[in-house]
Design a protein around this motif. Structure first.
Motif, PDB file in Angstrom:
ATOM      1  N   LEU A 252       0.832  -1.194   0.000  1.00  0.00           N
ATOM      2  CA  LEU A 252       0.000   0.000   0.000  1.00  0.00           C
ATOM      3  C   LEU A 252       0.869   1.246   0.000  1.00  0.00           C
ATOM      4  O   LEU A 252       0.460   2.303  -0.448  1.00  0.00           O
ATOM      5  CB  LEU A 252      -0.925  -0.011   1.215  1.00  0.00           C
ATOM      6  CG  LEU A 252      -1.903  -1.182   1.224  1.00  0.00           C
ATOM      7  CD1 LEU A 252      -2.823  -1.086   2.422  1.00  0.00           C
ATOM      8  CD2 LEU A 252      -2.723  -1.224  -0.051  1.00  0.00           C
ATOM      9  N   ALA A 285     -12.099  -4.933  -2.501  1.00  0.00           N
ATOM     10  CA  ALA A 285     -11.507  -3.985  -1.554  1.00  0.00           C
ATOM     11  C   ALA A 285     -10.498  -3.070  -2.252  1.00  0.00           C
ATOM     12  O   ALA A 285     -10.454  -1.869  -2.011  1.00  0.00           O
ATOM     13  CB  ALA A 285     -10.834  -4.740  -0.412  1.00  0.00           C
ATOM     14  N   LEU A 286      -9.684  -3.662  -3.144  1.00  0.00           N
ATOM     15  CA  LEU A 286      -8.683  -2.855  -3.863  1.00  0.00           C
ATOM     16  C   LEU A 286      -9.360  -1.827  -4.767  1.00  0.00           C
ATOM     17  O   LEU A 286      -8.899  -0.691  -4.878  1.00  0.00           O
ATOM     18  CB  LEU A 286      -7.758  -3.751  -4.696  1.00  0.00           C
ATOM     19  CG  LEU A 286      -6.654  -4.472  -3.915  1.00  0.00           C
ATOM     20  CD1 LEU A 286      -5.871  -5.412  -4.834  1.00  0.00           C
ATOM     21  CD2 LEU A 286      -5.699  -3.464  -3.275  1.00  0.00           C
ATOM     22  N   LEU A 289     -10.487   0.903  -2.563  1.00  0.00           N
ATOM     23  CA  LEU A 289      -9.326   1.670  -2.102  1.00  0.00           C
ATOM     24  C   LEU A 289      -8.849   2.633  -3.197  1.00  0.00           C
ATOM     25  O   LEU A 289      -8.615   3.822  -2.956  1.00  0.00           O
ATOM     26  CB  LEU A 289      -8.207   0.701  -1.732  1.00  0.00           C
ATOM     27  CG  LEU A 289      -6.891   1.290  -1.262  1.00  0.00           C
ATOM     28  CD1 LEU A 289      -7.068   1.954   0.090  1.00  0.00           C
ATOM     29  CD2 LEU A 289      -5.829   0.197  -1.180  1.00  0.00           C
ATOM     30  N   CYS A 290      -8.720   2.115  -4.420  1.00  0.00           N
ATOM     31  CA  CYS A 290      -8.232   2.949  -5.528  1.00  0.00           C
ATOM     32  C   CYS A 290      -9.211   4.082  -5.807  1.00  0.00           C
ATOM     33  O   CYS A 290      -8.800   5.219  -6.041  1.00  0.00           O
ATOM     34  CB  CYS A 290      -8.038   2.110  -6.782  1.00  0.00           C
ATOM     35  SG  CYS A 290      -6.669   0.965  -6.627  1.00  0.00           S
TER      36      CYS A 290
END
Ligand code: C2E
Ligand code: MG
Ligand code: MG
Length: 370
Positions: A252, A285-286, A289-290
Protein backbone atom coordinates in the motif's frame (compact mmCIF):
# COMPACT_ATOMS: atom_id res chain seq x y z
CA UNK A 1 43.20 -15.41 -6.37
CA UNK A 2 45.02 -18.60 -7.15
CA UNK A 3 45.12 -21.58 -4.78
CA UNK A 4 48.12 -23.51 -5.98
CA UNK A 5 47.87 -26.48 -3.69
CA UNK A 6 44.15 -27.22 -3.68
CA UNK A 7 44.09 -30.98 -3.55
CA UNK A 8 40.32 -31.33 -3.96
CA UNK A 9 37.10 -29.46 -4.82
CA UNK A 10 36.32 -29.35 -1.12
CA UNK A 11 39.43 -27.28 -0.41
CA UNK A 12 38.40 -24.74 -3.06
CA UNK A 13 34.90 -24.72 -1.67
CA UNK A 14 36.09 -24.09 1.89
CA UNK A 15 38.53 -21.38 0.79
CA UNK A 16 35.78 -19.66 -1.17
CA UNK A 17 33.36 -19.78 1.74
CA UNK A 18 36.05 -18.36 4.06
CA UNK A 19 36.61 -15.53 1.62
CA UNK A 20 32.93 -14.67 1.47
CA UNK A 21 32.74 -15.00 5.28
CA UNK A 22 35.54 -12.49 5.87
CA UNK A 23 33.43 -9.82 4.20
CA UNK A 24 30.45 -10.56 6.41
CA UNK A 25 32.15 -8.47 9.11
CA UNK A 26 31.99 -4.69 8.67
CA UNK A 27 35.27 -2.83 8.07
CA UNK A 28 36.15 -0.01 10.41
CA UNK A 29 37.26 3.07 8.46
CA UNK A 30 37.77 6.41 10.25
CA UNK A 31 35.53 5.23 13.04
CA UNK A 32 32.72 4.28 10.66
CA UNK A 33 31.51 0.80 9.91
CA UNK A 34 31.53 0.04 6.20
CA UNK A 35 29.92 -3.09 4.86
CA UNK A 36 31.39 -4.60 1.70
CA UNK A 37 30.00 -7.83 0.33
CA UNK A 38 31.83 -10.30 -1.87
CA UNK A 39 30.62 -12.86 -4.40
CA UNK A 40 32.98 -15.59 -5.49
CA UNK A 41 33.14 -17.61 -8.70
CA UNK A 42 35.72 -20.38 -8.93
CA UNK A 43 37.07 -22.75 -11.58
CA UNK A 44 39.45 -25.70 -11.25
CA UNK A 45 42.59 -26.64 -13.17
CA UNK A 46 42.69 -28.75 -15.25
CA UNK A 47 39.00 -29.75 -15.20
CA UNK A 48 37.73 -26.39 -16.44
CA UNK A 49 40.62 -25.30 -18.67
CA UNK A 50 44.33 -25.56 -19.17
CA UNK A 51 45.03 -21.91 -20.00
CA UNK A 52 44.69 -19.00 -17.59
CA UNK A 53 42.25 -17.31 -19.96
CA UNK A 54 39.89 -20.31 -20.04
CA UNK A 55 40.04 -20.67 -16.28
CA UNK A 56 39.22 -17.01 -15.84
CA UNK A 57 36.23 -17.09 -18.16
CA UNK A 58 34.97 -20.25 -16.42
CA UNK A 59 35.35 -18.48 -13.05
CA UNK A 60 33.51 -15.52 -14.52
CA UNK A 61 30.56 -17.70 -15.58
CA UNK A 62 30.51 -19.09 -12.02
CA UNK A 63 30.65 -15.56 -10.60
CA UNK A 64 27.63 -14.64 -12.70
CA UNK A 65 25.79 -17.59 -11.16
CA UNK A 66 26.94 -16.59 -7.64
CA UNK A 67 25.51 -13.11 -8.11
CA UNK A 68 22.27 -14.50 -9.46
CA UNK A 69 21.95 -16.52 -6.24
CA UNK A 70 21.97 -13.33 -4.17
CA UNK A 71 24.52 -11.60 -1.99
CA UNK A 72 27.59 -13.21 -0.44
CA UNK A 73 27.45 -16.40 -2.46
CA UNK A 74 30.02 -18.81 -3.80
CA UNK A 75 29.63 -20.78 -7.03
CA UNK A 76 31.99 -23.24 -8.70
CA UNK A 77 31.96 -23.63 -12.46
CA UNK A 78 29.96 -26.42 -14.10
CA UNK A 79 29.60 -27.12 -17.84
CA UNK A 80 25.86 -26.25 -17.60
CA UNK A 81 26.84 -22.73 -16.58
CA UNK A 82 28.81 -22.39 -19.76
CA UNK A 83 25.79 -23.49 -21.79
CA UNK A 84 23.65 -20.86 -20.03
CA UNK A 85 26.31 -18.19 -20.52
CA UNK A 86 26.65 -19.11 -24.20
CA UNK A 87 22.89 -18.99 -24.72
CA UNK A 88 22.72 -15.57 -23.07
CA UNK A 89 25.63 -14.35 -25.14
CA UNK A 90 23.93 -15.52 -28.35
CA UNK A 91 20.67 -13.78 -27.42
CA UNK A 92 22.56 -10.63 -26.47
CA UNK A 93 24.38 -10.60 -29.82
CA UNK A 94 21.03 -11.16 -31.55
CA UNK A 95 19.51 -8.25 -29.62
CA UNK A 96 22.32 -5.94 -30.66
CA UNK A 97 21.62 -6.88 -34.25
CA UNK A 98 17.90 -6.42 -33.66
CA UNK A 99 18.50 -2.86 -32.43
CA UNK A 100 20.66 -2.06 -35.46
CA UNK A 101 18.43 -3.72 -38.02
CA UNK A 102 15.13 -2.67 -36.58
CA UNK A 103 13.75 -6.14 -35.88
CA UNK A 104 11.35 -4.98 -33.16
CA UNK A 105 7.63 -4.51 -33.54
CA UNK A 106 4.84 -3.23 -31.35
CA UNK A 107 1.47 -4.89 -30.99
CA UNK A 108 -1.44 -3.24 -29.22
CA UNK A 109 -3.94 -4.68 -26.76
CA UNK A 110 -7.27 -2.89 -26.17
CA UNK A 111 -8.57 -1.80 -22.77
CA UNK A 112 -12.30 -1.17 -22.56
CA UNK A 113 -14.20 1.12 -20.24
CA UNK A 114 -17.18 -0.36 -18.40
CA UNK A 115 -18.73 3.10 -18.37
CA UNK A 116 -18.85 3.63 -22.09
CA UNK A 117 -18.52 0.00 -23.25
CA UNK A 118 -15.93 1.16 -25.75
CA UNK A 119 -12.25 0.69 -26.34
CA UNK A 120 -10.61 3.72 -24.74
CA UNK A 121 -6.94 2.79 -24.66
CA UNK A 122 -4.47 0.33 -26.16
CA UNK A 123 -1.36 -0.99 -24.42
CA UNK A 124 1.71 -1.27 -26.62
CA UNK A 125 3.57 -4.56 -26.21
CA UNK A 126 7.00 -5.32 -27.60
CA UNK A 127 7.74 -8.18 -29.98
CA UNK A 128 10.99 -9.29 -31.58
CA UNK A 129 10.63 -10.52 -35.16
CA UNK A 130 13.30 -13.23 -35.41
CA UNK A 131 15.07 -13.95 -38.69
CA UNK A 132 12.96 -17.15 -39.06
CA UNK A 133 9.78 -15.04 -38.95
CA UNK A 134 8.70 -16.02 -35.43
CA UNK A 135 7.53 -13.24 -33.11
CA UNK A 136 9.28 -13.63 -29.76
CA UNK A 137 7.41 -12.36 -26.67
CA UNK A 138 9.22 -10.15 -24.12
CA UNK A 139 9.65 -12.96 -21.58
CA UNK A 140 12.20 -14.52 -23.94
CA UNK A 141 14.46 -11.50 -24.31
CA UNK A 142 13.52 -8.67 -21.95
CA UNK A 143 15.53 -9.94 -18.94
CA UNK A 144 18.69 -10.11 -21.09
CA UNK A 145 17.90 -6.72 -22.60
CA UNK A 146 17.79 -5.32 -19.05
CA UNK A 147 20.91 -7.11 -17.81
CA UNK A 148 22.97 -6.02 -20.79
CA UNK A 149 21.92 -2.38 -20.58
CA UNK A 150 20.41 -2.58 -24.10
CA UNK A 151 17.06 -1.71 -22.51
CA UNK A 152 17.80 2.00 -22.88
CA UNK A 153 18.11 1.74 -26.66
CA UNK A 154 15.21 -0.69 -26.96
CA UNK A 155 13.09 1.42 -24.60
CA UNK A 156 13.81 4.53 -26.64
CA UNK A 157 12.73 2.74 -29.78
CA UNK A 158 9.49 1.67 -28.05
CA UNK A 159 8.79 5.23 -26.89
CA UNK A 160 9.31 6.69 -30.35
CA UNK A 161 7.30 4.02 -32.15
CA UNK A 162 4.40 4.11 -29.66
CA UNK A 163 4.17 7.91 -29.72
CA UNK A 164 4.45 8.00 -33.51
CA UNK A 165 1.67 5.42 -33.85
CA UNK A 166 -0.54 7.19 -31.31
CA UNK A 167 -0.05 10.41 -33.24
CA UNK A 168 -1.16 8.80 -36.50
CA UNK A 169 -4.38 7.66 -34.82
CA UNK A 170 -4.89 10.96 -33.02
CA UNK A 171 -4.55 12.98 -36.23
CA UNK A 172 -6.48 10.36 -38.20
CA UNK A 173 -9.27 7.95 -37.45
CA UNK A 174 -9.10 7.94 -33.65
CA UNK A 175 -8.79 11.51 -32.29
CA UNK A 176 -9.20 10.37 -28.65
CA UNK A 177 -6.42 7.78 -29.03
CA UNK A 178 -4.61 6.76 -25.85
CA UNK A 179 -1.61 4.46 -25.82
CA UNK A 180 -0.08 2.90 -22.70
CA UNK A 181 3.68 2.35 -22.89
CA UNK A 182 5.56 -0.08 -20.63
CA UNK A 183 8.68 1.44 -19.12
CA UNK A 184 11.45 -0.45 -17.33
CA UNK A 185 13.02 0.93 -14.12
CA UNK A 186 16.37 1.37 -15.86
CA UNK A 187 14.81 3.83 -18.31
CA UNK A 188 13.61 6.04 -15.49
CA UNK A 189 17.15 6.23 -14.13
CA UNK A 190 18.25 7.77 -17.43
CA UNK A 191 18.47 11.52 -16.65
CA UNK A 192 17.24 12.35 -20.17
CA UNK A 193 14.09 10.25 -19.94
CA UNK A 194 11.55 12.97 -19.11
CA UNK A 195 12.97 15.37 -21.72
CA UNK A 196 12.95 12.61 -24.30
CA UNK A 197 9.25 11.91 -23.74
CA UNK A 198 8.51 15.63 -23.97
CA UNK A 199 10.56 16.01 -27.16
CA UNK A 200 8.80 13.08 -28.80
CA UNK A 201 5.35 14.44 -27.92
CA UNK A 202 6.38 17.74 -29.50
CA UNK A 203 7.93 16.10 -32.55
CA UNK A 204 4.79 14.08 -33.29
CA UNK A 205 2.42 16.82 -32.18
CA UNK A 206 0.68 14.61 -29.63
CA UNK A 207 -1.07 15.93 -26.47
CA UNK A 208 0.31 14.34 -23.25
CA UNK A 209 -3.15 12.95 -22.38
CA UNK A 210 -2.78 10.57 -25.33
CA UNK A 211 -0.13 8.50 -23.58
CA UNK A 212 0.14 6.67 -20.27
CA UNK A 213 3.35 5.17 -18.89
CA UNK A 214 3.19 1.79 -17.15
CA UNK A 215 5.68 0.83 -14.49
CA UNK A 216 5.98 -2.00 -12.00
CA UNK A 217 6.69 -1.71 -8.30
CA UNK A 218 10.35 -2.52 -8.86
CA UNK A 219 10.81 1.20 -9.63
CA UNK A 220 10.56 1.79 -5.90
CA UNK A 221 13.93 0.09 -5.44
CA UNK A 222 15.66 2.62 -7.67
CA UNK A 223 15.36 5.50 -5.23
CA UNK A 224 14.70 9.24 -5.22
CA UNK A 225 15.79 9.93 -8.82
CA UNK A 226 12.95 7.83 -10.10
CA UNK A 227 10.41 9.55 -7.90
CA UNK A 228 11.64 12.87 -9.17
CA UNK A 229 11.28 11.73 -12.80
CA UNK A 230 7.74 10.52 -12.09
CA UNK A 231 6.76 13.81 -10.47
CA UNK A 232 8.10 15.73 -13.45
CA UNK A 233 6.11 13.51 -15.82
CA UNK A 234 2.96 14.14 -13.80
CA UNK A 235 3.67 17.88 -13.85
CA UNK A 236 3.61 17.58 -17.65
CA UNK A 237 0.20 15.91 -17.41
CA UNK A 238 1.43 12.46 -18.38
CA UNK A 239 -0.56 9.62 -16.81
CA UNK A 240 1.26 6.93 -14.83
CA UNK A 241 -0.06 3.43 -14.23
CA UNK A 242 1.25 0.90 -11.72
CA UNK A 243 1.32 -2.44 -13.54
CA UNK A 244 0.85 -5.96 -12.14
CA UNK A 245 -0.51 -4.76 -8.79
CA UNK A 246 -1.36 -7.61 -6.44
CA UNK A 247 1.69 -9.76 -7.18
CA UNK A 248 4.96 -10.18 -5.32
CA UNK A 249 5.47 -7.57 -2.69
CA UNK A 250 2.72 -5.17 -3.73
CA UNK A 251 2.39 -2.73 -0.93
CA UNK A 252 0.00 0.00 0.00
CA UNK A 253 3.04 2.25 0.52
CA UNK A 254 3.54 2.47 -3.24
CA UNK A 255 -0.04 3.69 -3.66
CA UNK A 256 0.76 6.41 -1.18
CA UNK A 257 4.28 7.31 -2.33
CA UNK A 258 4.18 7.08 -6.10
CA UNK A 259 2.49 9.84 -8.12
CA UNK A 260 0.10 7.49 -9.93
CA UNK A 261 -3.08 7.88 -11.95
CA UNK A 262 -3.97 4.22 -12.49
CA UNK A 263 -3.57 0.80 -10.91
CA UNK A 264 -3.59 -2.32 -13.04
CA UNK A 265 -4.77 -5.33 -11.05
CA UNK A 266 -2.63 -8.31 -11.98
CA UNK A 267 -3.92 -11.28 -13.92
CA UNK A 268 -3.16 -13.66 -11.04
CA UNK A 269 -5.64 -11.81 -8.83
CA UNK A 270 -8.31 -11.77 -11.53
CA UNK A 271 -7.76 -15.44 -12.42
CA UNK A 272 -10.07 -16.86 -9.76
CA UNK A 273 -12.24 -13.83 -9.10
CA UNK A 274 -15.38 -15.76 -10.05
CA UNK A 275 -14.59 -18.94 -8.10
CA UNK A 276 -12.60 -17.89 -5.05
CA UNK A 277 -14.37 -15.67 -2.53
CA UNK A 278 -11.04 -14.47 -1.15
CA UNK A 279 -9.72 -13.09 -4.45
CA UNK A 280 -13.16 -11.59 -5.11
CA UNK A 281 -13.07 -9.86 -1.72
CA UNK A 282 -9.48 -8.65 -2.20
CA UNK A 283 -10.32 -7.31 -5.65
CA UNK A 284 -13.43 -5.51 -4.45
CA UNK A 285 -11.51 -3.98 -1.55
CA UNK A 286 -8.68 -2.85 -3.86
CA UNK A 287 -11.18 -1.30 -6.26
CA UNK A 288 -12.74 0.60 -3.35
CA UNK A 289 -9.33 1.67 -2.10
CA UNK A 290 -8.23 2.95 -5.53
CA UNK A 291 -11.47 4.83 -5.99
CA UNK A 292 -11.01 6.41 -2.58
CA UNK A 293 -7.53 7.53 -3.63
CA UNK A 294 -8.86 8.93 -6.91
CA UNK A 295 -6.98 6.33 -8.94
CA UNK A 296 -8.28 4.75 -12.11
CA UNK A 297 -8.31 0.95 -12.27
CA UNK A 298 -7.76 -1.67 -14.93
CA UNK A 299 -8.32 -5.39 -14.39
CA UNK A 300 -5.82 -7.38 -16.47
CA UNK A 301 -6.12 -10.84 -17.97
CA UNK A 302 -9.88 -11.29 -18.40
CA UNK A 303 -10.09 -14.60 -20.20
CA UNK A 304 -13.56 -15.99 -19.35
CA UNK A 305 -17.10 -14.57 -19.43
CA UNK A 306 -17.45 -15.43 -15.72
CA UNK A 307 -14.59 -13.07 -14.85
CA UNK A 308 -16.19 -10.39 -16.99
CA UNK A 309 -19.51 -10.96 -15.20
CA UNK A 310 -17.84 -10.71 -11.79
CA UNK A 311 -16.45 -7.27 -12.67
CA UNK A 312 -19.24 -5.90 -14.86
CA UNK A 313 -21.00 -4.43 -11.82
CA UNK A 314 -18.09 -2.07 -11.08
CA UNK A 315 -18.40 1.28 -12.72
CA UNK A 316 -15.68 3.43 -14.27
CA UNK A 317 -13.22 0.60 -14.57
CA UNK A 318 -11.12 -0.64 -17.46
CA UNK A 319 -10.93 -4.28 -18.48
CA UNK A 320 -8.23 -5.93 -20.56
CA UNK A 321 -7.72 -9.53 -21.59
CA UNK A 322 -7.91 -12.17 -24.29
CA UNK A 323 -11.71 -12.41 -23.86
CA UNK A 324 -12.05 -8.86 -25.17
CA UNK A 325 -9.09 -8.84 -27.54
CA UNK A 326 -5.60 -10.27 -27.82
CA UNK A 327 -2.75 -7.90 -28.71
CA UNK A 328 -3.13 -6.92 -32.38
CA UNK A 329 -1.12 -5.24 -35.12
CA UNK A 330 -1.31 -1.44 -35.33
CA UNK A 331 -3.19 -1.42 -38.62
CA UNK A 332 -6.03 -3.47 -37.10
CA UNK A 333 -6.62 -1.21 -34.11
CA UNK A 334 -9.17 1.17 -35.63
CA UNK A 335 -11.13 -1.74 -37.08
CA UNK A 336 -11.15 -3.61 -33.75
CA UNK A 337 -12.23 -0.41 -31.99
CA UNK A 338 -15.34 -0.45 -34.17
CA UNK A 339 -16.29 -4.06 -33.41
CA UNK A 340 -15.54 -4.01 -29.68
CA UNK A 341 -18.95 -2.55 -28.66
CA UNK A 342 -20.55 -5.49 -30.49
CA UNK A 343 -18.30 -8.00 -28.75
CA UNK A 344 -19.20 -6.46 -25.39
CA UNK A 345 -22.87 -6.38 -26.30
CA UNK A 346 -22.87 -10.11 -27.00
CA UNK A 347 -20.87 -10.77 -23.86
CA UNK A 348 -23.29 -8.88 -21.65
CA UNK A 349 -26.24 -10.74 -23.06
CA UNK A 350 -24.52 -14.09 -22.62
CA UNK A 351 -23.62 -13.80 -18.94
CA UNK A 352 -26.04 -14.64 -16.16
CA UNK A 353 -27.42 -11.71 -14.13
CA UNK A 354 -25.85 -11.42 -10.66
CA UNK A 355 -27.70 -12.91 -7.73
CA UNK A 356 -27.05 -10.19 -5.17
CA UNK A 357 -29.66 -7.44 -5.07
CA UNK A 358 -27.07 -4.69 -4.62
CA UNK A 359 -25.38 -5.54 -7.87
CA UNK A 360 -28.60 -5.44 -9.80
CA UNK A 361 -28.87 -1.77 -10.60
CA UNK A 362 -25.52 -1.27 -12.33
CA UNK A 363 -25.93 -4.51 -14.09
CA UNK A 364 -29.35 -3.51 -15.38
CA UNK A 365 -27.76 -0.29 -16.62
CA UNK A 366 -25.13 -2.24 -18.54
CA UNK A 367 -27.68 -4.68 -19.90
CA UNK A 368 -29.84 -1.84 -21.12
CA UNK A 369 -26.78 -0.40 -22.86
CA UNK A 370 -26.32 -3.77 -24.50
P1 C2E B 1 2.28 -6.43 -18.92
O1 C2E B 1 2.65 -5.01 -19.14
O2 C2E B 1 1.59 -6.76 -17.65
O3 C2E B 1 1.42 -6.84 -20.17
C1 C2E B 1 0.38 -7.77 -20.14
C2 C2E B 1 0.85 -9.13 -20.63
O4 C2E B 1 -0.19 -10.07 -20.44
C3 C2E B 1 1.14 -9.15 -22.13
O5 C2E B 1 2.13 -10.14 -22.34
C4 C2E B 1 -0.19 -9.62 -22.70
O6 C2E B 1 -0.07 -10.21 -23.99
C5 C2E B 1 -0.61 -10.62 -21.66
N1 C2E B 1 -2.06 -10.78 -21.60
C6 C2E B 1 -3.02 -9.87 -21.85
N2 C2E B 1 -4.25 -10.37 -21.65
C7 C2E B 1 -4.07 -11.65 -21.24
C8 C2E B 1 -4.98 -12.71 -20.90
O7 C2E B 1 -6.20 -12.57 -20.91
N3 C2E B 1 -4.42 -13.88 -20.52
C9 C2E B 1 -3.07 -14.07 -20.50
N4 C2E B 1 -2.61 -15.28 -20.13
N5 C2E B 1 -2.18 -13.10 -20.84
C10 C2E B 1 -2.68 -11.91 -21.21
P2 C2E B 1 3.44 -9.85 -23.19
O8 C2E B 1 3.13 -9.03 -24.38
O9 C2E B 1 4.12 -11.16 -23.37
O10 C2E B 1 4.30 -8.93 -22.22
C11 C2E B 1 4.82 -9.40 -21.01
C12 C2E B 1 5.44 -8.30 -20.21
O11 C2E B 1 6.61 -7.76 -20.86
C13 C2E B 1 4.53 -7.09 -20.03
O12 C2E B 1 3.60 -7.35 -19.01
C14 C2E B 1 5.53 -6.02 -19.68
O13 C2E B 1 5.90 -6.10 -18.33
C15 C2E B 1 6.72 -6.40 -20.52
N6 C2E B 1 6.75 -5.58 -21.74
C16 C2E B 1 6.03 -5.70 -22.87
N7 C2E B 1 6.33 -4.73 -23.75
C17 C2E B 1 7.25 -3.94 -23.15
C18 C2E B 1 7.98 -2.76 -23.54
O14 C2E B 1 7.78 -2.20 -24.62
N8 C2E B 1 8.87 -2.24 -22.64
C19 C2E B 1 9.08 -2.82 -21.41
N9 C2E B 1 9.98 -2.26 -20.59
N10 C2E B 1 8.43 -3.91 -21.03
C20 C2E B 1 7.52 -4.48 -21.87
MG1 MG C 1 1.81 -3.31 -18.90
MG1 MG D 1 0.54 -6.22 -16.23
Amino acid sequence: MVYEDAASDTVVHDAGRRLVGIFDRPLLIDGREVLVRASVGASLYPNHGSQAEDLLSAADAALFQAKALGRSQLAIFTPELLATATRKFTIEQGLRRAVEQNEFELVFQPEISLDSMEMVLVESLLRWRLPDGRQAPPAEFLPITEESGLIIEVGNWVLRKAIETASQWHHGEWPEARVAINVSPRQLLDPDFVDRVQDLLREFDLPPRCIELELTESVLQTGPMTLDALRRLRAHDIAIALDDFGTGYSSLASLENLPLTRIKLDRSLIASIDSNTRSAAITTALIGLCKGLGLEITAEGIERPEQFAALAQHRSMHLQGYLISKPIAADLVVQVKRVIPHILHDLLLSIPAPRAEAKGEDFARLRSMA
